[in-house]
Structures are given as C-alpha cells and as structure tokens.
Design a protein around this motif. Structure first.
Motif, PDB file in Angstrom:
ATOM      1  N   UNK A 127       0.839  -1.214   0.000  1.00  0.00           N
ATOM      2  CA  UNK A 127       0.000   0.000   0.000  1.00  0.00           C
ATOM      3  C   UNK A 127       0.865   1.252   0.000  1.00  0.00           C
ATOM      4  N   UNK A 128       1.880   1.266   0.836  1.00  0.00           N
ATOM      5  CA  UNK A 128       2.738   2.448   0.958  1.00  0.00           C
ATOM      6  C   UNK A 128       3.492   2.740  -0.335  1.00  0.00           C
ATOM      7  N   UNK A 129       3.820   1.714  -1.096  1.00  0.00           N
ATOM      8  CA  UNK A 129       4.576   1.876  -2.340  1.00  0.00           C
ATOM      9  C   UNK A 129       3.655   2.085  -3.538  1.00  0.00           C
ATOM     10  N   UNK A 130       2.480   2.617  -3.311  1.00  0.00           N
ATOM     11  CA  UNK A 130       1.578   2.963  -4.414  1.00  0.00           C
ATOM     12  C   UNK A 130       0.478   1.947  -4.636  1.00  0.00           C
ATOM     13  N   UNK A 131       0.128   1.221  -3.589  1.00  0.00           N
ATOM     14  CA  UNK A 131      -0.910   0.201  -3.656  1.00  0.00           C
ATOM     15  C   UNK A 131      -0.590  -0.846  -4.727  1.00  0.00           C
ATOM     16  N   UNK A 132       0.577  -1.426  -4.598  1.00  0.00           N
ATOM     17  CA  UNK A 132       1.040  -2.435  -5.554  1.00  0.00           C
ATOM     18  C   UNK A 132       0.121  -3.648  -5.505  1.00  0.00           C
TER      19      UNK A 132
END
Length: 170
Positions: A127-132
């Motif tokens: 989520x923190x890395x762009x909702x991968x």
C-alpha cells in the motif's frame, strides 16, 4: 486605438496560458517521488529500515512465489544484484501479503537468494509503495531516496543495468 491594432492580444494571452499549462505539466511529470519510509520485515525476523538503505541505490521488488514471471526472472535478478552489489547496490525482494511465508522461505533457501527477502504479511508495504497489486513490480531508488523508475511486469534488464550504472556512479 482601433480594434485592429489590438488583434495580437488574444493570441499572445492564449500562448501564455498554453505555455503555463505546459510548464506546470512538465514540472509535475518530472518531480521525483520520495520512496516511502517503510520498514520491511525480513524472513528471519530482522528489520530492514529506511535508515539502512539511506544513501544507497536500491531496488524493491514486489513478487510472489505463485507469479510465473517473478519466478522466471529471479535468476536475472540474482545476476543483476551480484553484478552491482560491489558498487553499492542494495536489494529487497518483498513477498506479497497473499504469499505463504513458508513458500517464500523455501524459495529463498532452495534458490540461495543472496539479497534481503521480506514478507509483507499485513499488505502495508505494498500500500505504501503505491498500492502495488501486480507482480512483479520493481522500484529503483537513487541515493537521495527518490524513486527513479518503476517496472510493471517483466523487467527490461538492459535498461535496468544502464539505469543502475548511471546512478551507482553518481
């Protein structure tokens, strides 16, 4: 002053507006995004902190043992890491939330992965890395902590190597 002598005003204003929009778009497209300050949990219980990655060029690879592309390109990821680790490259392979931890540990051990492997058991890292959601998703981060490239799906290794060489030298 006649209206004919001011005919140039509207086109000049329109041009200025278009130039302003273009400049704003250029700035927003070229603004580097800082890597999220996420602490990863390694498969042996160790914490991989933002501080431990600070000042390094590093890759964060979101992957899964059930992802055929991830599994197929893992030997090339190992070769890439081995080729550039001596120049300062760091690497974190982050297993997706749905990947069973025992599968990840088994894969890591049987393939003797030489880099850090982490579990995203809560899904918060993704989520923190762009909702991968798609695997593989690989981020390349520069020494200043900015994301300089995101690969979705199969990585283009020649372009990745060129990018790493450029950023590891700077």
């Amino acid at each position: 002053m006649s209206t004919g002598s001011r005919a140039w005003v509207k086109p000049v204003i329109a041009l200025a507006v278009i130039a302003g929009i273009g400049f704003t778009a250029y700035q927003s497209l070229n603004k580097q995004q800082a890597a999220p300050a996420v602490t990863f949990l390694g498969i042996k219980g160790e914490k991989i902190t933002p501080e431990s990655l600070k000042g390094k060029v590093y890759m964060v690879n979101f992957w899964a043992t059930s992802c055929t592309t991830c599994v197929a390109e893992m030997p090339d990821m190992v070769k890439t890491y081995e080729k550039y680790k001596g120049q300062g490259l760091d690497y974190v392979a982050v297993a997706m939330q749905y990947d069973a931890p025992n599968y990840v540990v088994n894969f890591t051990e049987t393939r003797q992965l030489p880099f850090k492997v982490a579990l995203d058991v809560s899904g918060e890292a993704a989520k923190a890395w762009g909702d991968v959601k798609m695997t593989p998703t690989v981020f390349v981060v520069d020494k200043d902590g900015n994301i300089i490239k995101r690969y979705l799906g199969k990585v283009d290794f020649p372009s990745l190597h060129a990018l790493l060489e450029k950023n590891l030298k700077s």
